[in-house]
Design a protein around this motif. Sequence first.
Motif, PDB file in Angstrom:
ATOM      1  N   TYR A  96       0.830  -1.202   0.000  1.00 22.51           N
ATOM      2  CA  TYR A  96       0.000   0.000   0.000  1.00 22.51           C
ATOM      3  C   TYR A  96       0.866   1.254   0.000  1.00 22.51           C
ATOM      4  CZ  TYR A  96      -3.745   3.256   1.080  1.00 22.51           C
ATOM      5  OH  TYR A  96      -4.629   4.306   1.042  1.00 22.51           O
ATOM      6  N   GLN A  99       1.748   1.880  -3.446  1.00 20.94           N
ATOM      7  CA  GLN A  99       0.643   2.500  -4.184  1.00 20.94           C
ATOM      8  C   GLN A  99       0.544   3.990  -3.858  1.00 20.94           C
ATOM      9  OE1 GLN A  99      -1.255   1.219  -6.612  1.00 20.94           O
ATOM     10  NE2 GLN A  99       0.117  -0.525  -6.448  1.00 20.94           N
ATOM     11  N   LEU A 100       0.683   4.325  -2.578  1.00 14.52           N
ATOM     12  CA  LEU A 100       0.645   5.739  -2.203  1.00 14.52           C
ATOM     13  C   LEU A 100       1.776   6.509  -2.865  1.00 14.52           C
ATOM     14  CD1 LEU A 100      -0.200   5.438   1.607  1.00 14.52           C
ATOM     15  CD2 LEU A 100      -1.691   6.315  -0.208  1.00 14.52           C
ATOM     16  N   LYS A 102       3.201   5.849  -5.741  1.00 15.53           N
ATOM     17  CA  LYS A 102       2.826   6.046  -7.144  1.00 15.53           C
ATOM     18  C   LYS A 102       1.814   7.179  -7.298  1.00 15.53           C
ATOM     19  CE  LYS A 102       3.662   1.331  -8.659  1.00 15.53           C
ATOM     20  NZ  LYS A 102       3.071   0.051  -9.074  1.00 15.53           N
ATOM     21  N   GLN A 103       0.866   7.247  -6.365  1.00 15.95           N
ATOM     22  CA  GLN A 103      -0.137   8.313  -6.424  1.00 15.95           C
ATOM     23  C   GLN A 103       0.500   9.681  -6.176  1.00 15.95           C
ATOM     24  OE1 GLN A 103      -3.366   7.313  -3.783  1.00 15.95           O
ATOM     25  NE2 GLN A 103      -3.777   5.393  -4.847  1.00 15.95           N
ATOM     26  N   PHE A 104       1.420   9.746  -5.219  1.00 19.30           N
ATOM     27  CA  PHE A 104       2.130  11.008  -4.982  1.00 19.30           C
ATOM     28  C   PHE A 104       2.900  11.422  -6.232  1.00 19.30           C
ATOM     29  CE2 PHE A 104       1.896  10.567  -0.231  1.00 19.30           C
ATOM     30  CZ  PHE A 104       1.412  11.843   0.029  1.00 19.30           C
ATOM     31  N   GLN A 105       3.547  10.461  -6.876  1.00 21.24           N
ATOM     32  CA  GLN A 105       4.324  10.777  -8.084  1.00 21.24           C
ATOM     33  C   GLN A 105       3.419  11.279  -9.202  1.00 21.24           C
ATOM     34  OE1 GLN A 105       6.604   6.830  -7.672  1.00 21.24           O
ATOM     35  NE2 GLN A 105       7.910   8.076  -8.980  1.00 21.24           N
ATOM     36  N   ALA A 106       2.253  10.655  -9.343  1.00 22.16           N
ATOM     37  CA  ALA A 106       1.328  11.034 -10.404  1.00 22.16           C
ATOM     38  C   ALA A 106       0.539  12.292 -10.056  1.00 22.16           C
ATOM     39  CB  ALA A 106       0.369   9.882 -10.692  1.00 22.16           C
ATOM     40  N   THR A 108      -2.149  12.278  -8.235  1.00 23.23           N
ATOM     41  CA  THR A 108      -3.562  11.913  -8.262  1.00 23.23           C
ATOM     42  C   THR A 108      -3.860  10.912  -7.157  1.00 23.23           C
ATOM     43  OG1 THR A 108      -3.177  10.069  -9.767  1.00 23.23           O
ATOM     44  CG2 THR A 108      -3.696  12.182 -10.781  1.00 23.23           C
ATOM     45  N   GLY A 109      -5.132  10.633  -6.969  1.00 19.83           N
ATOM     46  CA  GLY A 109      -5.544   9.584  -6.043  1.00 19.83           C
ATOM     47  C   GLY A 109      -5.668  10.054  -4.613  1.00 19.83           C
ATOM     48  N   ALA A 111      -3.757   9.574  -2.149  1.00 21.68           N
ATOM     49  CA  ALA A 111      -2.521  10.017  -1.493  1.00 21.68           C
ATOM     50  C   ALA A 111      -2.455  11.526  -1.371  1.00 21.68           C
ATOM     51  CB  ALA A 111      -1.302   9.499  -2.256  1.00 21.68           C
ATOM     52  N   THR A 113      -4.967  13.658  -1.390  1.00 20.46           N
ATOM     53  CA  THR A 113      -6.108  14.296  -0.734  1.00 20.46           C
ATOM     54  C   THR A 113      -6.078  14.128   0.784  1.00 20.46           C
ATOM     55  OG1 THR A 113      -7.493  12.327  -0.999  1.00 20.46           O
ATOM     56  CG2 THR A 113      -7.573  13.996  -2.759  1.00 20.46           C
TER      57      THR A 113
END
Length: 142
Positions: A96, A99-100, A102-106, A108-109, A111, A113
């Motif tokens: 997880y 995944q967080l 990856k969301q920080f890098q992108a 989005t998601g 992570a 918010t």
Amino acid sequence: MYLWIKALHIIFVTSWFAGLFYLPRIFVNLAMVPAGSAAERERLLLMARKLYRFMTPLAVLALVFGLWLWLGYGVGGGWMHAKLALVALLIGYHLYCGQLLKQFQAGTGAAITRSHVWYRVFNEAPVLVLFAVVILVVVKPF
């Protein structure tokens, strides 16, 4: 040989936990980065990526040596089932965190918010699991 395997298991578990303790702390800092601080955000993301890449092989080696102890030397008992459940939770926590990241890098998601307070609480989960695992392994309550 048993003591060598046990020592290596403890070394890799300890090293993996260091990463599990620190990576979410980087997430706390990422959640606090002001909107216009691209350099600070990139520096923290670089640190997080490097740490995740470093701690993943440590996790694999901790699991390999743990399985070797369990299956190769018959280390076990009722406490082992509870420990294995907690290890499964830690693996899920580790993934997880990936995944967080990856969301920080992108950008989005979920992570991006979540607040730094959420990440501070999230950061405590491996500490609680460590307490439980050490008690299970040392005390062997069942």
